[in-house]
Design an enzyme around this catalytic site. Structure first.
Site, PDB file in Angstrom:
ATOM      1  N   ASP A  51       0.807  -1.232   0.000  1.00 19.37           N
ATOM      2  CA  ASP A  51       0.000   0.000   0.000  1.00 19.37           C
ATOM      3  C   ASP A  51       0.833   1.271   0.000  1.00 19.37           C
ATOM      4  O   ASP A  51       0.445   2.270  -0.601  1.00 19.37           O
ATOM      5  CB  ASP A  51      -0.945   0.007   1.203  1.00 19.37           C
ATOM      6  CG  ASP A  51      -0.206   0.236   2.512  1.00 19.37           C
ATOM      7  OD1 ASP A  51       0.646  -0.608   2.869  1.00 19.37           O
ATOM      8  OD2 ASP A  51      -0.473   1.250   3.176  1.00 19.37           O
ATOM      9  N   ASP A  76       5.629   0.258   3.389  1.00 20.44           N
ATOM     10  CA  ASP A  76       5.909  -0.997   4.104  1.00 20.44           C
ATOM     11  C   ASP A  76       5.675  -2.180   3.185  1.00 20.44           C
ATOM     12  O   ASP A  76       5.514  -2.024   1.982  1.00 20.44           O
ATOM     13  CB  ASP A  76       5.059  -1.071   5.385  1.00 20.44           C
ATOM     14  CG  ASP A  76       3.564  -0.935   5.098  1.00 20.44           C
ATOM     15  OD1 ASP A  76       3.138  -1.227   3.964  1.00 20.44           O
ATOM     16  OD2 ASP A  76       2.816  -0.529   6.010  1.00 20.44           O
ATOM     17  N   TYR A 131      -5.648   0.832   9.067  1.00 20.10           N
ATOM     18  CA  TYR A 131      -6.734   1.147   8.140  1.00 20.10           C
ATOM     19  C   TYR A 131      -8.070   0.757   8.758  1.00 20.10           C
ATOM     20  O   TYR A 131      -8.833  -0.026   8.200  1.00 20.10           O
ATOM     21  CB  TYR A 131      -6.521   0.453   6.792  1.00 20.10           C
ATOM     22  CG  TYR A 131      -5.352   1.025   6.027  1.00 20.10           C
ATOM     23  CD1 TYR A 131      -5.454   2.273   5.406  1.00 20.10           C
ATOM     24  CD2 TYR A 131      -4.134   0.355   5.953  1.00 20.10           C
ATOM     25  CE1 TYR A 131      -4.367   2.826   4.717  1.00 20.10           C
ATOM     26  CE2 TYR A 131      -3.057   0.902   5.266  1.00 20.10           C
ATOM     27  CZ  TYR A 131      -3.180   2.134   4.656  1.00 20.10           C
ATOM     28  OH  TYR A 131      -2.110   2.678   3.980  1.00 20.10           O
ATOM     29  N   GLU A 137       5.859   9.808   3.153  1.00 19.51           N
ATOM     30  CA  GLU A 137       5.498   8.459   2.690  1.00 19.51           C
ATOM     31  C   GLU A 137       4.546   8.527   1.507  1.00 19.51           C
ATOM     32  O   GLU A 137       3.531   9.226   1.550  1.00 19.51           O
ATOM     33  CB  GLU A 137       4.848   7.653   3.814  1.00 19.51           C
ATOM     34  CG  GLU A 137       4.630   6.193   3.435  1.00 19.51           C
ATOM     35  CD  GLU A 137       4.213   5.328   4.618  1.00 19.51           C
ATOM     36  OE1 GLU A 137       4.339   4.094   4.519  1.00 19.51           O
ATOM     37  OE2 GLU A 137       3.763   5.885   5.649  1.00 19.51           O
TER      38      GLU A 137
END
Length: 492
Positions: free
Chosen positions: A81, A84, A233, A474
């Site tokens: 995603d 990571d 999430y 990120e």
């Protein structure tokens, strides 16, 4: 230090004069074409599984080739995603829906990039099909424990953290992630309708089954899976919005009366008549309203007129200087919602403004009323363009927030594969703890994750190009996905 200098400069100059000074170099259509190409290329850097011979980002290699084996199923593939090595189902499915919607609305403006955009969609749908069909009344929604993954800093090609699989079932439901997966498969079925009819049919039929599962076994995946999805999430908005979103995409894809009736019956329960001013991997209400407004604007489906009214309210909320404006903007003109990964809200809102402008123009609508102000489709497009241009470098910092675009872009992004030496340059394994020296290094990332859009600047247009500041540095697939459509619009 640069952020302090920018802030001081902003405080002593007249806003209009400042804006003019960093907006003087307008982007050309070729600039948008280049940015579009890069925005799609980014997804190749996020691939999990066995990479194809046509892989263009050569510093990546095959990874996670045994995913699913813990449950005796094949879950190889899909996307990581963000920075990571976890495969989270809810943001991956939303990413897929938005990539597909980008192709549906603006694919005709993508030129030579249209095939690459479809490839980006298919890389995800191939995985989602496996996740949805591996077992009856089951949807696999995640691979890897993020709590364990986040204890290491290692390349996806090296990772040795647990690759456990997580699923929702009739007993442990996840209507939110299943509803979004149904939406993704339905939207993608439209993308492949002409290019690959048999694949399109498979996507649509699977979408129908997943939606039926989501609706029949109602519940939030956050409740079913707990700490492996929260706080990463969590489904904060609940699952009603995903059920209506899924039904809306199934109606768009199939035109079957079943889904039209579902929308009529469940629209109010799902918050469709609430005015909500954000659109993200979690909250689908604003996107659903824009999607359904097309049915009224282009097909004159009268019962969907309410969605047109609420779509007006949504886009009006984004328009600065109007009586109905609800949005906060930075001094430099960037839409600002939250400190964490703010650009996800910018790209998703920008996409919706452009899509709604397209729908309005198809109806021949001259304007919408934002209180006492009349807002034309051209004004919506201009506002969307200001956000796209800010991201690409027309901002106080003169920083492109797309990696690899322009001369000045983030060099220290919070991304494991980008920040560690590639397996081509460093074939020996880099262990879980050995990678942290690269996380804390002041050196630029050795591998350029071309096209990645990072979290972006703060509310005062300040940006820390700092690998440890993940809120700003990120990238994520769901930031890029709607941006693909916006860039395609301005490329045409």
């Amino acid at each position: 230090m640069a952020g302090v200098q920018i802030s001081a400069w902003l405080s002593i100059c007249v806003s209009f004069m400042c804006l003019a000074s960093w907006s003087s170099n307008a982007f050309t259509s070729q600039d948008y074409v280049a940015a579009l190409e890069k925005s799609i290329l980014f997804f190749e850097g996020q691939r999990s599984g066995k990479l194809p011979s046509g892989q263009r980002l050569k510093w990546r290699a095959a990874s996670a080739l045994s995913d699913g084996s813990a449950d005796h199923v094949d879950l190889v593939g899909g996307y990581y995603d963000a920075g990571d090595n976890v495969k989270f189902g809810l943001p991956m499915a939303f990413t897929t829906t938005m990539l597909a919607w980008s192709v549906i609305e603006f694919g005709s403006s993508m030129g030579s990039q249209a095939d690459h955009a479809r490839d980006a969609v298919k890389w995800s749908t191939d995985y989602l099909l496996k996740a949805a069909t591996a077992a009856p009344d089951t949807l696999y929604v995640q691979v890897a424990d993020p709590n364990k993954d986040h204890q290491c800093w290692e390349r996806p090609e090296d990772m040795d953290t647990p690759r456990g699989v997580y699923k929702v079932t009739a007993q442990n439901p996840g209507s939110d992630v299943a509803g979004e997966t149904a939406a993704a498969l339905a939207a993608a079925s439209i993308v492949f309708r002409d290019a690959d009819p048999s694949y399109s049919s498979k996507l649509l039929q699977t979408s129908k089954k997943v939606f039926e599962f989501a609706d029949k076994h109602r519940g939030s995946y956050s409740d079913s899976l707990g700490s492996v999805v929260c706080p990463f999430y969590c489904s904060y908005s609940g699952y009603q919005d995903e059920l209506l979103w899924g039904a809306s995409w199934l109606y768009r894809a199939s035109q079957e009366e079943t889904y039209r009736s579902y929308i009529q019956t469940n629209g109010q329960t799902a918050g469709a008549t609430d005015d909500d001013y954000s659109f993200s991997w979690d909250d689908k209400r604003a996107g659903t309203k824009i999607l359904l407004s097309q049915e009224f604007l282009e097909k004159d489906t009268q019962e969907f007129e309410v969605y047109k009214a609420h779509s007006d309210n949504f886009v009006c909320s984004l328009m600065p200087g109007t009586p109905t404006s609800q949005a906060q903007y930075t001094p430099g003109g960037l839409l600002y919602k939250l400190s964490g990964s703010n650009l996800q809200y910018v790209t998703s809102s920008t996409f919706l403004m452009l899509t709604y402008a397209k729908y309005l123009e198809s109806k021949g609508a001259a304007s919408i009323s934002c209180g006492s102000a009349a807002v034309t489709p051209d004004k919506l497009i201009a506002q969307a363009k200001s956000q796209v241009d800010y991201i690409l470098g027309q901002n106080p910092a003169k920083m492109s927030y797309m990696v690899g675009f322009g001369a000045n872009y983030p060099k220290h992004i919070h991304h494991r594969g980008s920040s560690l030496p590639s397996v081509r340059d460093h074939p020996d394994r880099i262990g879980c703890n050995d990678g942290f020296r690269y996380l804390y290094s002041s050196s630029p990332n050795p591998n350029v994750l071309v096209g990645a859009v990072v979290g972006g600047p703060d509310s005062n247009d300040r940006f820390a190009d700092d690998r440890n500041n993940y809120q700003q540095s990120e990238p994520a697939t769901y930031i890029n996905a709607p941006f693909v459509g916006a860039l395609a619009y301005f490329s045409g």
